[in-house]
Structures are given as C-alpha cells and as structure tokens.
Write a protein that holds these residues in place. Structure first.
Motif, PDB file in Angstrom:
ATOM      1  N   UNK A 292     -95.146  32.382  -4.603  1.00 51.39           N
ATOM      2  CA  UNK A 292     -94.634  33.397  -5.518  1.00 51.39           C
ATOM      3  C   UNK A 292     -94.476  32.778  -6.912  1.00 51.39           C
ATOM      4  N   UNK A 293     -94.749  33.524  -7.988  1.00 50.39           N
ATOM      5  CA  UNK A 293     -94.556  32.971  -9.340  1.00 50.39           C
ATOM      6  C   UNK A 293     -93.117  32.506  -9.548  1.00 50.39           C
ATOM      7  N   UNK A 294     -92.960  31.399 -10.252  1.00 41.81           N
ATOM      8  CA  UNK A 294     -91.638  30.822 -10.403  1.00 41.81           C
ATOM      9  C   UNK A 294     -90.708  31.701 -11.233  1.00 41.81           C
ATOM     10  N   UNK A 295     -91.254  32.424 -12.202  1.00 40.42           N
ATOM     11  CA  UNK A 295     -90.400  33.304 -12.981  1.00 40.42           C
ATOM     12  C   UNK A 295     -89.840  34.416 -12.102  1.00 40.42           C
ATOM     13  N   UNK A 296     -90.617  34.856 -11.120  1.00 40.18           N
ATOM     14  CA  UNK A 296     -90.159  35.914 -10.233  1.00 40.18           C
ATOM     15  C   UNK A 296     -89.086  35.385  -9.283  1.00 40.18           C
ATOM     16  N   UNK A 297     -89.260  34.153  -8.786  1.00 37.69           N
ATOM     17  CA  UNK A 297     -88.243  33.539  -7.927  1.00 37.69           C
ATOM     18  C   UNK A 297     -86.930  33.359  -8.693  1.00 37.69           C
ATOM     19  N   UNK A 298     -87.029  32.929  -9.963  1.00 39.57           N
ATOM     20  CA  UNK A 298     -85.833  32.737 -10.780  1.00 39.57           C
ATOM     21  C   UNK A 298     -85.152  34.074 -11.062  1.00 39.57           C
ATOM     22  N   UNK A 299     -85.938  35.089 -11.359  1.00 38.48           N
ATOM     23  CA  UNK A 299     -85.383  36.421 -11.625  1.00 38.48           C
ATOM     24  C   UNK A 299     -84.668  36.953 -10.391  1.00 38.48           C
ATOM     25  N   UNK A 300     -85.255  36.744  -9.211  1.00 36.63           N
ATOM     26  CA  UNK A 300     -84.634  37.196  -7.982  1.00 36.63           C
ATOM     27  C   UNK A 300     -83.302  36.502  -7.730  1.00 36.63           C
ATOM     28  N   UNK A 301     -83.224  35.200  -8.012  1.00 33.27           N
ATOM     29  CA  UNK A 301     -81.978  34.464  -7.820  1.00 33.27           C
ATOM     30  C   UNK A 301     -80.888  34.956  -8.754  1.00 33.27           C
ATOM     31  N   UNK A 302     -81.229  35.203 -10.011  1.00 34.06           N
ATOM     32  CA  UNK A 302     -80.249  35.727 -10.966  1.00 34.06           C
ATOM     33  C   UNK A 302     -79.752  37.098 -10.509  1.00 34.06           C
ATOM     34  N   UNK A 303     -80.675  37.950 -10.071  1.00 39.38           N
ATOM     35  CA  UNK A 303     -80.298  39.286  -9.595  1.00 39.38           C
ATOM     36  C   UNK A 303     -79.371  39.180  -8.384  1.00 39.38           C
ATOM     37  N   UNK A 304     -79.678  38.272  -7.465  1.00 42.64           N
ATOM     38  CA  UNK A 304     -78.862  38.126  -6.256  1.00 42.64           C
ATOM     39  C   UNK A 304     -77.430  37.742  -6.606  1.00 42.64           C
ATOM     40  N   UNK A 305     -77.273  36.811  -7.544  1.00 41.43           N
ATOM     41  CA  UNK A 305     -75.929  36.339  -7.894  1.00 41.43           C
ATOM     42  C   UNK A 305     -75.176  37.356  -8.747  1.00 41.43           C
ATOM     43  N   UNK A 306     -75.834  37.875  -9.771  1.00 41.30           N
ATOM     44  CA  UNK A 306     -75.144  38.764 -10.725  1.00 41.30           C
ATOM     45  C   UNK A 306     -74.904  40.137 -10.114  1.00 41.30           C
ATOM     46  N   UNK A 307     -75.962  40.777  -9.628  1.00 46.59           N
ATOM     47  CA  UNK A 307     -75.854  42.155  -9.128  1.00 46.59           C
ATOM     48  C   UNK A 307     -75.403  42.193  -7.666  1.00 46.59           C
ATOM     49  N   UNK A 308     -75.883  41.230  -6.876  1.00 43.64           N
ATOM     50  CA  UNK A 308     -75.548  41.266  -5.459  1.00 43.64           C
ATOM     51  C   UNK A 308     -74.202  40.673  -5.114  1.00 43.64           C
ATOM     52  N   UNK A 309     -73.637  39.851  -6.007  1.00 43.67           N
ATOM     53  CA  UNK A 309     -72.402  39.152  -5.656  1.00 43.67           C
ATOM     54  C   UNK A 309     -71.300  39.293  -6.708  1.00 43.67           C
ATOM     55  N   UNK A 310     -71.533  38.808  -7.926  1.00 42.69           N
ATOM     56  CA  UNK A 310     -70.465  38.736  -8.912  1.00 42.69           C
ATOM     57  C   UNK A 310     -70.027  40.101  -9.427  1.00 42.69           C
TER      58      UNK A 310
END
Length: 332
Positions: free
Chosen positions: A93-111
C-alpha cells in the motif's frame, strides 16, 4: 468489642495494567507481523513501521493539543492501533495512504471520543473501512508472496523481497468463489493478501497466549468462530459448488485476526459473558453474510464496526448485576 471502620468491597488486585495489556497484545501479534515481512519483504516492513510510528505521533499531537500528559502516547494503545491497521492493509500500500489511515484511526476513531476507553468503534477497523471506501484500487491491490528461501545450504533472497513494490495477485478470499486455495497455504500464510492473512497458525498461537494470560475471554473467539463456521457448514452442505467450506472461511481473510485481536477489544466489546457470546456470534454471522452475498469479498471490518454499534445495547440488557446489589441478592 472490636472497633473497626467497615469499607466497601469487594477488593480485587491484579498485576495487569492497561500498559501491560497493550504491550502484551503487541508482543503476541509480532510473530504474525514478522511472518508477513518474511512473506512479502521490505514493503511490508515499511507499512508496519509507518502505521505504528505515525499512530504514536498523531496520539502525541492530540494529547498536546488537549493539554493532557503526552507520555500517554507510549502506553501501547496507539502502537497497537497502528499495528492492527497495518495488518489489515496490503503489503505494498502507498505509504501516504498508510500514514493517512493511522492519523484517521487515532484522531477520528479514538481521540474524538475522549481517548483510550471512550471510543465506540475499533479505531483500526474504522480507518480500514474509510480507506477501502475512499481508495478501493489501492486497498485491493495485493502482493504475491516472495519469501526468502532457506532450503539447501544457502540463503536465497528474491529480488522482489528487496523491493518496495510488488507483483499483484488475487487473495484467498477471491479464490473461494473461483479457484479454491489449499487449506495448508491458508493456515501457514503462503498466499497473497494483507499482512493479517499471513499465518493463521501464528495468530492462533498468539490468541491462545492472550487467553492463557486472561487478557481476553474465551467467549468472543469461540462464539465468533461458531457464528462464522456454522452457517458456512450449512450452506456448504446445501450447495457446495456455491459456498466455501467452514475451514476455508475461517482460515481465509482476516477471520482469525478478527476473532482473537479485533472483536476482543476490551473497550468496544460487551462486559458480560452472555453479551460477549451474542456479540461474537453476530460478528461471525455478519462476516459470512457479507462474504457470501455482499459486494466485498472480506467483511471482518464491516461486521466488527456494525456490532460495535450494538455493543452498548447488548450491555444494557445483559450487564451482570453489581456485587452486593439488591438484584444480585435476589438472584442468589
């Protein structure tokens, strides 16, 4: 007469803490992750590192902005979220997409829910579904395994193992409806797919360690597997040419990862044993329905998120009585 001041109880002590639990889960998941690196090469290692590091950085920034202790970014929860997300992604998977997914998981999915212990949905699965809907091509481009060859008296490293791009191939889930994939390949992980499809054996062993350490309860994995395999067995008996066998359903895709590592999330699953049995069975049944009749070959993330939404309702009706309460005394 003995003079003493009564205290409320009961009193329970355990050596487990949230940090210890998170890092234990991470350690049990590492063998399967390393198996993914062995199968898919440096591309998968890059995906694991990017998802994990970006998740921790995103957690740090959120805590800083909220005025909370930034040391909490190292409590293991962000690392586990990034690792689970990476395990659900294609190796290339493209690294920018992996990074975007991680940010989304933490910000929108958790915090956005208030942080650890407050989130309604599993953050990693929420990010995976978002990425799948927004970037379907990148999220369904799977790499062919190019493992290192240790046979003979020498070690042979394929050229594809050293590259950050890979040759695409179908996953075992695609093969369920076309050319069946051998159960041995699914069990040991020598198939194309996400990092979480690498080795059902290693995921099973990690799950057994979590059960032994009492970090997860048996109710969710057992009911999850039953909810997936029972309808699969009935359908395979009725129309074997149209439906995959129960073992193929269990060993393919992210079913094993979902049963032991995703559906068992302590925050988003019910607290009572009865509730967990219903919760796990609903997850397994929804996965089978999505795989068999839906437009997506894999349904673990969708199923878990839907049952996450029902978890508070399950808890409301099946929550165990408080120790010493009137209802508990009446039941006894």
């Amino acid at each position: 007469m003995i003079d003493f001041e009564p205290k409320s109880g009961p009193f329970a002590h355990t050596s487990n803490s949230s940090n210890r639990i998170m890092y234990t889960v991470v350690l049990t998941l590492l063998p399967a992750a390393l198996m993914g690196v062995y199968q898919f090469g440096l591309a998968s290692l890059q995906t694991l590192l990017v998802c994990s590091v970006v998740a921790i950085i995103a957690e740090y920034i959120c805590l800083k902005l909220l005025g909370r202790a930034t040391s909490a970014c190292l409590d293991g929860s962000a690392l586990l979220t990034g690792l689970l997300l990476a395990m659900s992604l294609p190796a290339t998977v493209p690294m920018w997409l992996a990074a975007f997914g991680s940010v989304f998981a933490i910000v929108v999915g958790k915090q956005i829910y208030g942080g650890l212990g407050q989130n309604l949905f599993n953050p990693a699965m929420l990010a995976r579904v978002m990425l799948l809907i927004c970037f379907p091509v990148e999220m369904t481009t799977w790499a062919v395994p190019t493992p290192i060859d240790f046979s003979g008296n020498q070690v042979t490293v394929p050229q594809g193992w050293l590259q950050f791009d890979g040759v695409t191939a179908a996953t075992s889930l695609s093969g369920l409806q076309h050319e069946p994939v051998s159960l041995a390949a699914q069990f040991f992980g020598s198939i194309g797919g996400s990092l979480g499809e690498t080795s059902a054996l290693l995921i099973l062993l990690g799950g057994l360690v979590l059960l032994y350490r009492r970090i997860i309860h048996w109710a969710i994995p057992v009911s999850f597997i039953a909810g997936l395999c029972v309808p699969a067995a009935i359908a395979a008996l009725i129309a074997p040419e149209s439906f995959a066998s129960p073992l193929s359903q269990l060993l393919s895709g992210g079913a094993m990862l979902g049963a032991f590592y995703i559906a068992t999330d302590l925050v988003t699953s019910p607290t009572s044993v009865r509730g967990q049995l219903i919760y796990g069975a609903m997850c397994g049944l929804l996965i089978w329905l999505i795989r068999s009749f839906g437009n997506y070959p894999e349904g673990v993330a969708f199923a878990v998120l839907m049952v996450n939404a029902a978890s508070p309702l399950i808890d409301h009706y099946l929550r165990p009585s408080i120790f010493g309460s009137k209802s508990a005394v009446e039941k006894s």
